[in-house]
Each structure stands twice: as structure tokens, then as C-alpha cells.
Design a protein around this motif. Structure first.
Motif, short mmCIF file in Angstrom:
data_model
loop_
_atom_site.label_atom_id
_atom_site.label_comp_id
_atom_site.label_asym_id
_atom_site.label_seq_id
_atom_site.Cartn_x
_atom_site.Cartn_y
_atom_site.Cartn_z
N ASN A 116 -31.61 96.40 -19.98
CA ASN A 116 -30.76 95.35 -20.53
C ASN A 116 -30.81 95.27 -22.04
OD1 ASN A 116 -33.01 94.79 -18.75
ND2 ASN A 116 -31.59 93.37 -17.73
N VAL B 282 -27.57 95.85 -23.47
CA VAL B 282 -26.63 94.75 -23.44
C VAL B 282 -26.95 93.75 -24.54
CG1 VAL B 282 -25.61 93.01 -21.98
CG2 VAL B 282 -26.46 95.09 -20.97
N GLN B 283 -28.23 93.55 -24.77
CA GLN B 283 -28.63 92.68 -25.87
C GLN B 283 -28.04 93.18 -27.18
OE1 GLN B 283 -32.93 92.61 -25.07
NE2 GLN B 283 -32.87 90.44 -25.57
N PHE C 155 -24.53 92.47 -27.55
CA PHE C 155 -24.33 91.07 -27.90
C PHE C 155 -24.39 90.88 -29.39
CE2 PHE C 155 -24.68 89.97 -23.56
CZ PHE C 155 -24.12 88.73 -23.47
N LYS D 228 -20.16 89.34 -23.63
CA LYS D 228 -20.33 87.96 -23.18
C LYS D 228 -19.04 87.36 -22.67
CE LYS D 228 -22.75 83.73 -24.22
NZ LYS D 228 -23.87 83.17 -25.01
N LEU E 64 -25.53 86.97 -10.58
CA LEU E 64 -26.88 87.51 -10.76
C LEU E 64 -27.12 88.69 -9.83
CD1 LEU E 64 -30.02 85.50 -11.54
CD2 LEU E 64 -30.19 87.35 -9.92
N PHE F 181 -27.73 92.70 -10.99
CA PHE F 181 -29.08 93.24 -11.05
C PHE F 181 -29.56 93.99 -9.81
CE2 PHE F 181 -29.10 89.90 -14.31
CZ PHE F 181 -29.47 90.67 -15.38
N SER G 118 -33.82 87.89 -17.05
CA SER G 118 -32.96 88.82 -17.77
C SER G 118 -31.61 88.18 -18.02
CB SER G 118 -32.77 90.11 -16.95
OG SER G 118 -34.02 90.75 -16.75
N GLU G 119 -31.06 87.60 -16.96
CA GLU G 119 -29.77 86.94 -17.12
C GLU G 119 -29.84 85.83 -18.15
OE1 GLU G 119 -26.69 86.05 -13.81
OE2 GLU G 119 -27.68 84.14 -14.18
N THR H 289 -31.95 85.36 -20.59
CA THR H 289 -32.20 85.82 -21.95
C THR H 289 -30.99 86.54 -22.52
OG1 THR H 289 -34.51 86.13 -21.31
CG2 THR H 289 -33.82 87.07 -23.40
N ILE H 290 -30.34 87.32 -21.67
CA ILE H 290 -29.20 88.09 -22.15
C ILE H 290 -28.02 87.19 -22.48
CG2 ILE H 290 -27.45 89.77 -21.50
CD1 ILE H 290 -29.61 91.19 -19.89
N PHE H 291 -27.75 86.24 -21.58
CA PHE H 291 -26.51 85.51 -21.73
C PHE H 291 -26.60 84.21 -22.51
CE2 PHE H 291 -26.00 88.36 -18.19
CZ PHE H 291 -24.83 88.99 -18.53
N ASP H 292 -27.82 83.77 -22.75
CA ASP H 292 -28.00 82.67 -23.71
C ASP H 292 -28.89 83.17 -24.82
OD1 ASP H 292 -26.64 80.53 -22.30
OD2 ASP H 292 -28.22 80.78 -20.81
#
Lengths: 207, 207
Positions: A98, A101-102, A105, A114, A153, A157, B160-161, B163-166
Motif C-alpha cells: 500500500n 497508494v500512499q 495520494f 482518493k 475493505l 484487501f 491500512s484502509e 491510514t491510506i484513506f485518511d
DNA sequence: GGCAAATATAGTACAATGTACTATATTTGT
DNA sequence: ACAAATATAGTACATTGTACTATATTTGCC
């Protein structure tokens, strides 16, 4: 021409050993190119990644669009998810891990992951509302919110879990397993009509 | 002494910007050490990571042990999960970014993540069986398998979700959200007694 | 067909990174 | 107090992503 070859070879290598452990020089070697030639097509290694992610995203979009031409049904929904799961497997090397993906972002340019994921969430919201309207599921708004959270989710994942915990998973087998989980969750909310639709899907998929 | 400081600073940096983007020299700078001195305590950067993962794992083990001293209840189970969720948040910088875990799978020495996760899965299996025995949930063996699959995937990847999306999530808020989802899933299988236990937990947690 | 412009390929260079190695400095145990 | 162990600093090196330059090949136009 070569650009597509680079993407293909890169994806293959990423899938085999992960994005981080594959170097630009190795991608070049795989195609008998010089390193400099790879950077001619993709200035940054991340660009390869983003392009692959875009490919993946586009592929999924067509699945979503196809789904929306049919009338809402659990069987159809499960078929859609199956298609998406296969995409995710195909692109697992870029999809999991991930930190990528970070990065995306953080990057201002390139596709906005996002907003895409926000849109997908709304899409699922609508799908479940439609399933309710069609009498396939019996769920109040709160239930639907839950189902949306679950599917986002779970759908994001499962591939990480599958890839991490099975070194060389049998794709078909793995996908079957996760689809079964999905079926189970949906049947908790399915009406009689929905259950029929599920049975129909099961018959087609699992024989 | 310094070893613990290195771990602490590393974790802080990993949490802020991710494992990959934090260099050994930066960790050294954070503590006013020379780079060579950091490698004295941890020969490889991965060693810092593995040690942190071990810390995380040990912390969780104590939570599990504590849970097993009480008699099985959904409220207790949710309390356990809440503790685990806080651990995961605390160690999110090493916990997410699955390529790390992949690496650990490859490494023969060091803790075996796969066997740990296999053990955890069995633990959950037993927990749900106990909850059934205590009359908290109404579930056949198939249901329990499903719940185990749900909880392992959900419990591993919610962070993960989140942290990634917020980008900078309010921890308490995020954990509440995911615990609520857990509550929802469990109530689908809860008996009257189980529902009472859930209400009790809700009262304590959400007021 | 020939030739300029565009595209493609190769090769090299450089800064940054993980890591190994060596040389001092400091602490510790007797 | 002094030898051994531990800690710290500094440097060196191979590898990586990436930028840059030079050469080769293709393409479009007269």
C-alpha cells in the motif's frame, strides 16, 4: 509498441517479486534494452506503476459499465465482483503494497486515487440500494452502509491476504474462496428472491 | 538503552512517512547519532522493522492472554479487538505496507509470520466456538469459519484502509468506526444473550 | 530516393541508500 | 589502573533511481 512491452514485463516482474525488489536495470535486461531506453519511455519508475494502476482502473471501469446495463441482481453483482477479483489478481504486483497508494495520494498530478475510491464507494451504495429496490436484499440504510464498508475493505484487501499468505496461490481456487465469503455475507441480507439469485450464481460458478 | 531509543524514533518516523521513505541516516540524525552507530545496534534496516513487529506481536499476545482468563463474551471479545486495534495504530508504520510482510515470509530466520498468523486463526476459531458454547452467538461450523475469515481479513487490513484513506485520521474516531462494523457483523449472529453483551459494550464504549 | 526532423537506443554520470569495515572513544569488570 | 567489552564515528562501496549526452534508426516530405 515498446511501451506496452515494458509495462507487460514490469507487471510480470512486479507480480513475481514485488515492486520494490525489481530495478529499472532488471526491467531493461528482461527486454534486452538499455536502462536509458526504459527511462526514455518512463522517466520515473513510479510512472510505470501509475500507468499500470491506470490500466487496472480502466479495465474495472468497463466491468462496472457492463454491470449497469443489466438490471440489478445479486447474481450479477457477484459476477461483477468475480471479474474485478481477476483484475486484481492480474495486477496484484502493483495493487498490493500500500505504500504505493500512499505515494499516489501525495502526488498531485496523475490520477487521484482518493476521489476514484470515493466514487467507487458511492457506486456500491447505489448498487445495494438498487438491489434493495429490486427486492433482492432486505436492508435498511444502516445495513447498506455496513455492506458498503464491508465490500470496500474486503474487495480491496482480499488480494493482499491471498498473495501474502499463499506463496503461489491457485488463482481460481483463491477467488472461489473469497467469492464464497462474499456470498455468505450477502445471504445474511438476501430476500427469498435474492437467495434464488445466489443459488443461480452458485450453480453457474461452483457447479 | 540506545537500542530502545532507536526503535522508538524509527517507529515514529515510519509512522509519519512510511518505512520506505525513512533512511538509516535520518534515523541517526533524529537521535544525533552517526549512521555507523545505528548499524552497530541494527546491522540491517529490516532488523529494526522485524524487532518492531516482534514488539507489536508480543504486545498483542498479552492482550490475548488476558482475554483467556475471563469467560467468553462478545463484550470481552470486542474489548480485546479494541486493544489490538490500538496496537495496530501504534505500529501502523511497520504493520501496513505488506511488502514487508512478504519479506519476512522469505526470511528463514526471525519470527515466522505465517505460523503466527495461522495460530491466530486457530485462536479466533476457538474464541467463536467458546462464544457459541456460552450462548452468545448462534452459529453453525460454517458460520464460524466465515466469522474467522472475516475477522482475520478485517482485523489485519482495517488499519491500512484507515491510514491510506485518511491522511491524518483521528485515531479514536477511526477505531470507533471499525469497531462499529465489527459489532454489526457480530450482531448478525448474536443470540439474545449476545445482544445484551453487545449493548453493554456499546454503553461502555460509545456512551 | 534523399534528407531533415523526430523518435528510439545506448552509455555514462551522479546523488542517495543500505551496509560493511576500520579506527577511536568510552564504559565496565576485576 | 588497566585490559576487555561495548559504543561511537567516519569512511568506503555496491546498488538504485534518475538525469544527461551521444549515437542510431525511423519517419515524413520534396
Amino acid at each position: 509498441m515498446t511501451e506496452k512491452q515494458i509495462l507487460k514485463s514490469s507487471l510480470k516482474l512486479f507480480n513475481e517479486r514485488g515492486y520494490h525488489d525489481v530495478g529499472m536495470r532488471e526491467i531493461a535486461r528482461e527486454l534486452n534494452l538499455s536502462p536509458g531506453n526504459v527511462t526514455y519511455y518512463f522517466k520515473k519508475k513510479d510512472d510505470i506503476l501509475f500507468t499500470l494502476l491506470q490500466e487496472y482502473s480502466d479495465q474495472n471501469t468497463t466491468f462496472y459499465e457492463k454491470y449497469h446495463t443489466e438490471s440489478a441482481s445479486i447474481a450479477g453483482f457477484l459476477g461483477l465482483m468475480k471479474n474485478i477479483f481477476y483484475s486484481q489478481y492480474q495486477y496484484r504486483g502493483v495493487y498490493i503494497g500500500n505504500y504505493i497508494v500512499q505515494k499516489e495520494f501525495q502526488s498531485t498530478d496523475s490520477i487521484n486515487y482518493k476521489s476514484t475510491s470515493e466514487r467507487r464507494k458511492q457506486t456500491f451504495q447505489k448498487m445495494f440500494t438498487d438491489l434493495r429496490a429490486e427486492g433482492h436484499i432486505n436492508a435498511n440504510d444502516d445495513d447498506i452502509d455496513f455492506l458498503v464498508s464491508f465490500i470496500t475493505l474486503f474487495g480491496r484487501f482480499w488480494i493482499s491476504e491471498a498473495t501474502i499468505f499463499d506463496k503461489s496461490p491457485d488463482v481460481t481456487q483463491a477467488i472461489k474462496h473469497y467469492i464464497r465469503l462474499l456470498v455468505k455475507e450477502l445471504s445474511l441480507f438476501a430476500t427469498e428472491r435474492g437467495k434464488l439469485s445466489i443459488e443461480q450464481f452458485k450453480k453457474e460458478e461452483f457447479g
